[in-house]
Every structure is written in structure tokens, then in C-alpha cells.
Scaffold this motif. Structure first.
Motif, PDB file in Angstrom:
ATOM      1  N   LYS A 201       6.192  20.328  11.981  1.00 56.27           N
ATOM      2  CA  LYS A 201       6.095  19.329  12.677  1.00 56.27           C
ATOM      3  C   LYS A 201       6.542  19.746  14.309  1.00 56.27           C
ATOM      4  N   ALA A 202       5.669  19.519  15.277  1.00 65.55           N
ATOM      5  CA  ALA A 202       5.924  20.015  16.587  1.00 65.55           C
ATOM      6  C   ALA A 202       7.280  19.403  17.026  1.00 65.55           C
ATOM      7  N   ALA A 203       7.046  18.184  16.779  1.00 63.77           N
ATOM      8  CA  ALA A 203       8.460  17.285  17.633  1.00 63.77           C
ATOM      9  C   ALA A 203       9.931  17.800  17.169  1.00 63.77           C
ATOM     10  N   CYS A 204       9.821  18.640  16.144  1.00 66.45           N
ATOM     11  CA  CYS A 204      11.386  18.995  15.801  1.00 66.45           C
ATOM     12  C   CYS A 204      11.540  20.527  15.989  1.00 66.45           C
ATOM     13  N   ALA A 205      13.037  20.858  15.762  1.00 63.99           N
ATOM     14  CA  ALA A 205      13.202  22.400  15.802  1.00 63.99           C
ATOM     15  C   ALA A 205      12.190  23.107  14.531  1.00 63.99           C
ATOM     16  N   PRO A 206      11.730  24.280  14.842  1.00 65.26           N
ATOM     17  CA  PRO A 206      10.916  24.900  13.859  1.00 65.26           C
ATOM     18  C   PRO A 206      11.610  25.060  12.359  1.00 65.26           C
ATOM     19  N   ILE A 207      10.868  25.043  11.388  1.00 62.75           N
ATOM     20  CA  ILE A 207      11.539  25.401  10.077  1.00 62.75           C
ATOM     21  C   ILE A 207      11.435  26.749  10.150  1.00 62.75           C
ATOM     22  N   PHE A 208      11.713  27.523   9.245  1.00 59.78           N
ATOM     23  CA  PHE A 208      12.027  28.923   9.177  1.00 59.78           C
ATOM     24  C   PHE A 208      11.658  29.407   7.922  1.00 59.78           C
ATOM     25  N   ILE A 209      10.984  30.438   7.791  1.00 58.92           N
ATOM     26  CA  ILE A 209      10.130  31.071   6.650  1.00 58.92           C
ATOM     27  C   ILE A 209      11.073  30.991   5.376  1.00 58.92           C
ATOM     28  N   GLU A 210      12.444  31.532   5.434  1.00 55.39           N
ATOM     29  CA  GLU A 210      13.158  31.571   4.142  1.00 55.39           C
ATOM     30  C   GLU A 210      13.468  30.036   3.736  1.00 55.39           C
ATOM     31  N   GLN A 211      13.263  29.153   4.368  1.00 58.70           N
ATOM     32  CA  GLN A 211      13.323  27.670   3.779  1.00 58.70           C
ATOM     33  C   GLN A 211      12.337  27.202   2.962  1.00 58.70           C
ATOM     34  N   ASP A 212      11.084  27.592   3.062  1.00 57.74           N
ATOM     35  CA  ASP A 212       9.854  27.209   2.678  1.00 57.74           C
ATOM     36  C   ASP A 212       8.858  28.203   2.210  1.00 57.74           C
ATOM     37  N   GLU A 213       8.795  28.530   0.887  1.00 55.49           N
ATOM     38  CA  GLU A 213       7.984  29.679   0.434  1.00 55.49           C
ATOM     39  C   GLU A 213       6.603  29.261   0.727  1.00 55.49           C
ATOM     40  N   ILE A 214       6.034  28.205   0.552  1.00 54.04           N
ATOM     41  CA  ILE A 214       4.600  27.872   0.769  1.00 54.04           C
ATOM     42  C   ILE A 214       4.201  27.937   2.343  1.00 54.04           C
ATOM     43  N   PHE A 215       5.172  27.486   3.163  1.00 53.55           N
ATOM     44  CA  PHE A 215       5.055  28.076   4.703  1.00 53.55           C
ATOM     45  C   PHE A 215       4.807  29.465   4.923  1.00 53.55           C
ATOM     46  N   GLN A 216       5.654  30.322   4.332  1.00 54.67           N
ATOM     47  CA  GLN A 216       5.741  31.751   4.295  1.00 54.67           C
ATOM     48  C   GLN A 216       4.534  32.388   3.710  1.00 54.67           C
ATOM     49  N   SER A 217       3.950  31.855   2.690  1.00 52.08           N
ATOM     50  CA  SER A 217       2.690  32.495   1.925  1.00 52.08           C
ATOM     51  C   SER A 217       1.451  31.961   2.873  1.00 52.08           C
TER      52      SER A 217
END
Length: 230
Positions: A201-217
Motif C-alpha cells: 500500500k503506497a500510502a503507508c511506510a513500506p512493508i519489508f521482505i522478512e515480514q511477508d513471505e508471499i511478498f518476498q516470493s
């Protein structure tokens, strides 16, 4: 298991270069650029993070992560706004790094730089979101012009249009179809990534890879899709 960097022959095994750019703000450029740099660094890859965006948010986020885990992210060097456009092949100290990740503002000249013969070997990821009608039109128009310029110059620059925030407000397939239809109207549906980022979500500070395995993949997959990895 570590990532295996690509080594294109036309780059003479020099630094691989990736720019994250779209001619529209609020589509997730900084989130994707920041996490791409962190993902590479976590695989012990030497990264030059080039922050060309006015707010210098990628620089801030990376420094925060380095303060949390210097060993994991310490091999990222940050350079801030040294260039108004993409640097050419003579960038200082380029051979000291394996990959350069450039975060940018929504500045159309960046995309034009990809066709400049003095700027070889660039790859590009262009984030796009389904719930911004103006953004869909602008991004499709600008990238359509770049695709035409490539065809005329007989160049093949790896560019992937990356659907972002898909499924946030609607079903994922509905969001992807909205984007696909817009790109088809400009004849560039073939540039659309087969992957998507579903929760950036662009309106918020970025999530980071270690917080979400699907995002990382998904992010790792799209980096492979633009030829950054074998």
C-alpha cells in the motif's frame, strides 16, 4: 538457498542495473526499490542503492534496516540524488557492486534514458495500480512510447509492468483484468508481469521482505523475470 546473478555478455560481467520507475506517483516505486535492495543484500549481494527520489525515503528505510541488522544489510551503499537522470556507464565505483537499484520520482525522462546508447544494460520495473484511472492512462501512454522507440532502435530492454496492490479492494483477477485491458489498448500487454504485489500500500511506510513471505516470493520472481537472475 542464494540467488544466482545473471551475467549478460554485453555487460562484460559488470554491475547489473535496475530502475524502478513509473510516470505517476503513489504506485509503490519506493516500496519495491527498497525491498529489492534488501532482498539482494540478504543474499550477500553487493548493492548500490541510488536514491533519485525527492523525499529520499528509500535511503531512510534502508538505513533503518541497517541499524537493526548491520550484518544482513551492511553491504548496501546508498547514494542520494547525485543525478537528475539515470547515470551513464561511467558511474563512480560501479565495479565495486554487483547490482545497482535506482529509486526514482515520477519523471518521464527516466524512461527515455533507457533508450540512450550511453546508458547500457538497464532493466526496468514499472509499478502500476488498478484503482487509479489517470495513472493507468499515463503509465500505459508513456511505456507505449518507450516500446515504440525500442522497436525503431531495434533494442530489447527488459521492462516489466508490475501490478501492485492487486486484490486490496477487489478480487485479484478483477484488478489484473483492469490493468491488462488498459495495457492492451496501448499494445503493450506483453510487458505486463505475470506476477503481482498484492499488499504494498503506497500510502503507508513500506512493508519489508522478512515480514511477508508471499511478498518476498513475488518480488524475487519479478526480479528474475527482468533477467536479474538466472
Amino acid at each position: 538457498m542464494g540467488l544466482s546473478l545473471s551475467s549478460d555478455s554485453d555487460q562484460n560481467q559488470s554491475m547489473l542495473k535496475l530502475v524502478i520507475n513509473s510516470p505517476k506517483g503513489g504506485v509503490g516505486k519506493t516500496t519495491i526499490a527498497t525491498n529489492a535492495a534488501l532482498l539482494l543484500a540478504s543474499q550477500e549481494i553487493k548493492v548500490l542503492a541510488l536514491d533519485l527520489a525527492g523525499g529520499l525515503r528509500m535511503s531512510k528505510y534502508i538505513r533503518n534496516k541497517q541499524a537493526e541488522d548491520a550484518k544482513k544489510y551492511g553491504n548496501i551503499e546508498i547514494r542520494e540524488a547525485e543525478y537528475e537522470e539515470l547515470p551513464d556507464d561511467s558511474i563512480r565505483g560501479g565495479r565495486n557492486y554487483q547490482v545497482m537499484i535506482a529509486d526514482t520520482d515520477d519523471y518521464y525522462k527516466i524512461l527515455e534514458n533507457l533508450c540512450d546508447p550511453k546508458r547500457k544494460g538497464w532493466r526496468a520495473i514499472a509499478p502500476i495500480i488498478p484503482d487509479d484511472t489517470i495513472g493507468l492512462e499515463r503509465i500505459a501512454e508513456e511505456l507505449g512510447a518507450i516500446a515504440t522507440a525500442q522497436a525503431i532502435a531495434r533494442k530489447n530492454i527488459p521492462i516489466r509492468i508490475l501490478p501492485n496492490r492487486c486484490g486490496r479492494e477487489q478480487e485479484i483477477e478483477t484488478d489484473l483484468e483492469i490493468i491488462r485491458t488498459s495495457l492492451e489498448q496501448r499494445g503493450i500487454a506483453g510487458l505486463m508481469s505475470q506476477y503481482y504485489i498484492y499488499n504494498s500500500k503506497a500510502a503507508c511506510a513500506p512493508i519489508f521482505i522478512e515480514q511477508d513471505e508471499i511478498f518476498q516470493s513475488q518480488l524475487q520472481s519479478v526480479l528474475s523475470e527482468v533477467g536479474l537472475f538466472k
